[in-house]
Design a protein around this motif. Structure first.
Motif, short mmCIF file in Angstrom:
data_model
loop_
_atom_site.label_atom_id
_atom_site.label_comp_id
_atom_site.label_asym_id
_atom_site.label_seq_id
_atom_site.Cartn_x
_atom_site.Cartn_y
_atom_site.Cartn_z
N ALA A 257 0.82 -1.21 0.00
CA ALA A 257 0.00 0.00 0.00
C ALA A 257 0.85 1.26 0.00
CB ALA A 257 -0.93 0.00 1.20
N HIS A 258 0.48 2.17 -0.90
CA HIS A 258 1.03 3.53 -0.86
C HIS A 258 0.14 4.41 -0.01
CE1 HIS A 258 3.13 7.11 -2.18
NE2 HIS A 258 1.99 7.66 -2.52
N ARG A 259 -1.18 4.17 -0.07
CA ARG A 259 -2.16 4.85 0.78
C ARG A 259 -2.88 3.79 1.59
NH1 ARG A 259 -2.78 7.07 -4.40
NH2 ARG A 259 -2.23 9.27 -4.57
N LEU A 260 -3.23 4.13 2.80
CA LEU A 260 -3.92 3.16 3.65
C LEU A 260 -5.32 2.85 3.16
CD1 LEU A 260 -2.78 4.12 7.25
CD2 LEU A 260 -2.15 2.14 5.89
N SER A 261 -5.86 3.63 2.23
CA SER A 261 -7.16 3.28 1.66
C SER A 261 -7.09 1.93 0.94
CB SER A 261 -7.63 4.37 0.70
OG SER A 261 -6.64 4.62 -0.28
N SER A 262 -5.89 1.52 0.50
CA SER A 262 -5.75 0.20 -0.13
C SER A 262 -6.10 -0.91 0.85
CB SER A 262 -4.32 0.01 -0.64
OG SER A 262 -4.01 0.92 -1.67
N ALA A 263 -5.83 -0.69 2.14
CA ALA A 263 -6.16 -1.71 3.14
C ALA A 263 -7.66 -1.88 3.28
CB ALA A 263 -5.54 -1.34 4.48
N LEU A 264 -8.42 -0.81 3.07
CA LEU A 264 -9.88 -0.89 3.20
C LEU A 264 -10.51 -1.68 2.06
CD1 LEU A 264 -10.57 2.81 4.21
CD2 LEU A 264 -10.12 0.87 5.70
N ARG A 265 -9.82 -1.78 0.93
CA ARG A 265 -10.36 -2.51 -0.21
C ARG A 265 -9.99 -3.98 -0.20
NH1 ARG A 265 -9.10 2.57 -2.56
NH2 ARG A 265 -6.93 1.96 -2.92
N ALA A 266 -8.99 -4.37 0.59
CA ALA A 266 -8.48 -5.74 0.55
C ALA A 266 -9.33 -6.67 1.40
CB ALA A 266 -7.04 -5.75 1.04
N ASN A 267 -9.27 -7.98 1.04
CA ASN A 267 -9.92 -8.99 1.88
C ASN A 267 -9.22 -9.11 3.22
OD1 ASN A 267 -9.90 -10.64 -1.17
ND2 ASN A 267 -11.78 -9.88 -0.27
N ARG A 268 -7.89 -9.09 3.17
CA ARG A 268 -7.09 -9.17 4.38
C ARG A 268 -5.94 -8.18 4.30
NH1 ARG A 268 -4.93 -14.86 5.69
NH2 ARG A 268 -4.75 -15.06 3.41
N VAL A 269 -5.38 -7.89 5.48
CA VAL A 269 -4.29 -6.93 5.58
C VAL A 269 -3.14 -7.59 6.33
CG1 VAL A 269 -3.57 -4.65 6.38
CG2 VAL A 269 -5.93 -5.02 5.62
#
Length: 688
Positions: A521-533
């Motif tokens: 992730a470059h932005r933490l918004s990518s974590a909100l789109r993922a199934n898992r982090v």
């Protein structure tokens, strides 16, 4: 294959050109072989007996031989490129392969030393080889022809001439090891200067900002001074070499001038033979000998030193290709540990992870924690110190390289765009794809408008991506992989130059494509789109869903808190200090990314009037979240005369918008993450 074997195989592969060079050498040797003999005949049978016409006739034959020699030299230059240029291409390929397979490459900066090897050492090898084929070959032919001619004209002078020549060559050979060491030191100094200059120029903005110009200048001064010292030492050795060769070249001529009158007086030599011998020595052999020694002392030494230096960095250890075939695209990581050296602190320690087809994993963590290193391990580019990475049940490094290139793709932050058409770039991994398929791939990742702006697939892209921005280059790199066959895709900050909405579109396109998707992730918004982090935090890692990690991973909660908290004194002004932000971990409204559409975001303010609702830059009471994303309710209340600030993890954030601040009275703000930074003293209450 070793570099020297590559060198010789590249040369011998051009055997047709070598045959032509051999024929040209015979033509070039004609003047050297016949020069003294024809002068002897012109004197003894022409001028000395009062027949100038005959003498001029023999000299005319000498001129004809010179014309044939010039024609041979001309043919050499015509054939030279056919022999040398394929060699240069082979060496550049070997150097680039060595740079790409370097297990300790420069991090986040250009490889200036690698550039020096391509622009300097490869060119040294190319020029030195050309010099040997032109100069050394011609001088060898000339010297051999002159000695052969001298034997036929004045055999009595051969022994006195040969002794000083051989002595000078022996002394010259003894000087070569010292000269080679100094030439190598100069080559290393050249590389160090290039690396120092490249590092300073690449970080010039930071150097100026920190006021470090004197330090950078001092480092450059030391590098240039060391380079100059090495060059002076080479020059001194070269001067000594020239002195030895000069003595070896002039001594035979002096001996011939001393001995010839006596030999003529005794009748062992004719006047024409003596003059022919002097022609061989003065006009043919002496210049050729000096040139041959100069070539051997400079060209050959530079060639050997450059080849040795290239071999140190371009030769790859022989590693047999894998033979295992993955049964699926499933990825399993077992007890994975990796450090950049045996004594360094591991950047990945004991990691266990499983990714099934269709999964979308986001990797987050502080800068420099090892996220890109993990990408290298997952793709098989790096060898773990402990543990294994399995692709379809087999170690990823045991998969044949060609098959691995079809199944696995890594898109780095630095997008590689090549000079050529847009089609050449997008179809790199799918050369047989139709134009419709390529256009569809571009549209899927959000590059459709770029394709239209450039003029379609036939539009030309200049060297270094001339004419397109860094973000547009990333779009083309994304479209290139999307059009290919890889089903295990890793985006290593591959959308860092895109706006948040474009980033979200590209990630969702790859997630919907199937296979396994890993987003660093470059932005933490990518974590909100993922199934898992996956949260990387040095010694400890955590894997789970967004809501779960908010409750059980302090590092993840801090990262999210810092990302969502507005800068004090920005959108919200007042004197109450940092606002308290409540992140709902299990609240029904906290669907985070991928939740049901239509959830609302509310922001409540106090002490000055109602605050505007903020969702992706839209204001007005209650703002709807974007389709495909739920919302996390968040509220903040100020005290006294301060304005309230609020941040919301909304479905719009999953689409790429940035948390905005609401104040009383306030306006909604959205856009890039530039105005956001960690709150210095966060007060966070997590509902778990």
């Amino acid at each position: 294959m070793s570099l020297r074997r590559l060198y010789w195989s590249a040369l011998t592969g051009q055997w047709r050109g070598g045959v032509v060079l051999l024929v040209c050498s015979v033509l070039e040797g004609l003047p050297a072989f016949f020069s003294g003999r024809l002068v002897e005949l012109s004197v003894d049978r022409g001028f000395a007996v009062g027949d100038p016409r005959t003498g001029l006739g023999w000299l005319a034959l000498f001129g004809l031989a010179a014309v044939l020699g010039a024609f041979g030299s001309r043919m050499v230059w015509h054939q030279l490129g056919k022999v040398v240029e394929p060699l240069r291409d082979a060496l550049v390929t070997a150097v680039v392969r060595g740079v790409l397979h370097d297990e300790s490459p420069p991090r986040n900066q250009p490889d200036s030393s690698g550039v020096a090897r391509i622009t300097q050492h490869v060119e040294v090898v190319r020029d030195a080889t050309a010099g040997l084929l032109v100069q050394a070959r011609a001088m060898l032919v000339t010297t051999a022809s002159a000695l052969a001619g001298l034997v036929t004209v004045a055999g009595a002078l051969v022994l006195p001439v040969a002794v000083p020549v051989i002595a000078s060559l022996v002394v010259f050979g003894c000087l070569l090891p010292s000269l080679a060491r100094r030439q190598r030191a100069l080559a290393l100094a050249d590389e160090h200067t290039a690396a120092t200059a490249g590092a300073s120029l690449a970080g010039m903005r930071d150097v100026v900002a920190c006021g470090a110009e004197p330090i950078a200048a001092l480092a450059m001064y030391h590098a240039v001074d060391a380079q100059a010292t090495a060059a002076v030492r080479v020059a001194r050795s070269s001067a000594l070499r020239s002195l030895v060769i000069s003595l070896g070249g002039f001594a035979p001529l002096l001996l011939a001038l001393w001995l010839a009158p006596g030999l003529v007086a005794t009748g062992e030599l004719t006047a024409g033979a003596a003059l022919g011998a002097l022609v061989y020595l003065a006009t043919t052999m002496q210049p050729a000998l000096r040139g041959l020694a100069a070539t051997a002392g400079t060209v050959v030494l530079r060639l050997l030193v450059a080849l040795r230096r290239l071999a140190e960095t371009a030769e790859l250890p022989e590693r047999p290709d894998g033979t295992a075939t993955p049964r699926s695209i499933e990825v399993r990581v077992r007890a994975l540990t990796f450090g950049w050296s045996a004594t360094a602190e591991p950047v990945v320690r004991g990691l266990d992870l499983g990714l099934r087809p269709g999964e979308h994993l986001a990797v987050v963590g502080p800068s420099g924690i090892g996220k890109s290193t993990l990408a290298g391990l997952l793709t098989g580019m790096l060898t773990p110190q402990e543990g294994r990475v399995l692709l379809g049940g087999v170690p990823v490094r045991d998969v044949p390289r060609a098959l691995r290139h079809e199944l696995v793709a890594l898109i780095p932050q630095e997008a590689y765009v090549f000079a050529g058409t847009v089609r050449d770039n997008v179809a790199l991994f799918a050369p047989s794809a139709s134009d419709d398929a390529l256009a569809a791939a571009a549209t899927a990742v959000g590059a459709g408008a770029l394709l239209k702006r450039l003029g379609g697939l036939d539009a030309e892209i200049g060297h270094g991506g001339e004419g397109i921005s860094a973000g547009e280059a990333q779009l083309l790199a994304l479209a290139r992989v999307y059009a290919g066959s890889a089903r295990f895709v890793i985006l290593d900050e591959a959308t860092s130059h895109l706006d948040p909405v474009s980033e979200a579109r590209a990630e969702r396109a790859f997630a919907a494509r199937g296979g396994v998707l890993v987003v660093i992730a470059h932005r933490l918004s990518s974590a909100l789109r993922a199934n898992r982090v996956l949260v990387m935090d040095g010694r400890e890692t955590a894997v789970g869903k967004h809501a779960d990690l908010l409750a059980r991973s302090p590092r993840y909660a801090e990262l999210m808190q810092a990302w969502a908290t507005p800068v004090a004194g920005g959108a919200a002004t007042g004197g109450a200090g940092p606002a308290a932000v409540r992140v709902a971990g299990t609240d029904p409204a906290a669907a985070a990314a991928g939740g049901p559409a239509g959830a609302a975001v509310t922001a409540t303010g106090s002490a000055g009037g109602p605050a505007s609702a903020v969702a992706g830059g839209r204001a007005g009471g209650a703002a709807p979240a974007a389709a495909g994303g739920g919302a996390v309710a968040a509220s903040a209340r100020g005290s006294g005369n301060s304005s309230a600030t609020s941040g919301a993890f909304t479905g719009d954030l999953a689409d790429g918008a940035v948390p905005a601040a609401a104040s009383a009275p306030s306006e909604a703000t959205a856009g890039s993450e530039t105005p956001w930074r960690p709150s210095p003293v966060p007060r966070t209450a997590r509902a778990g």
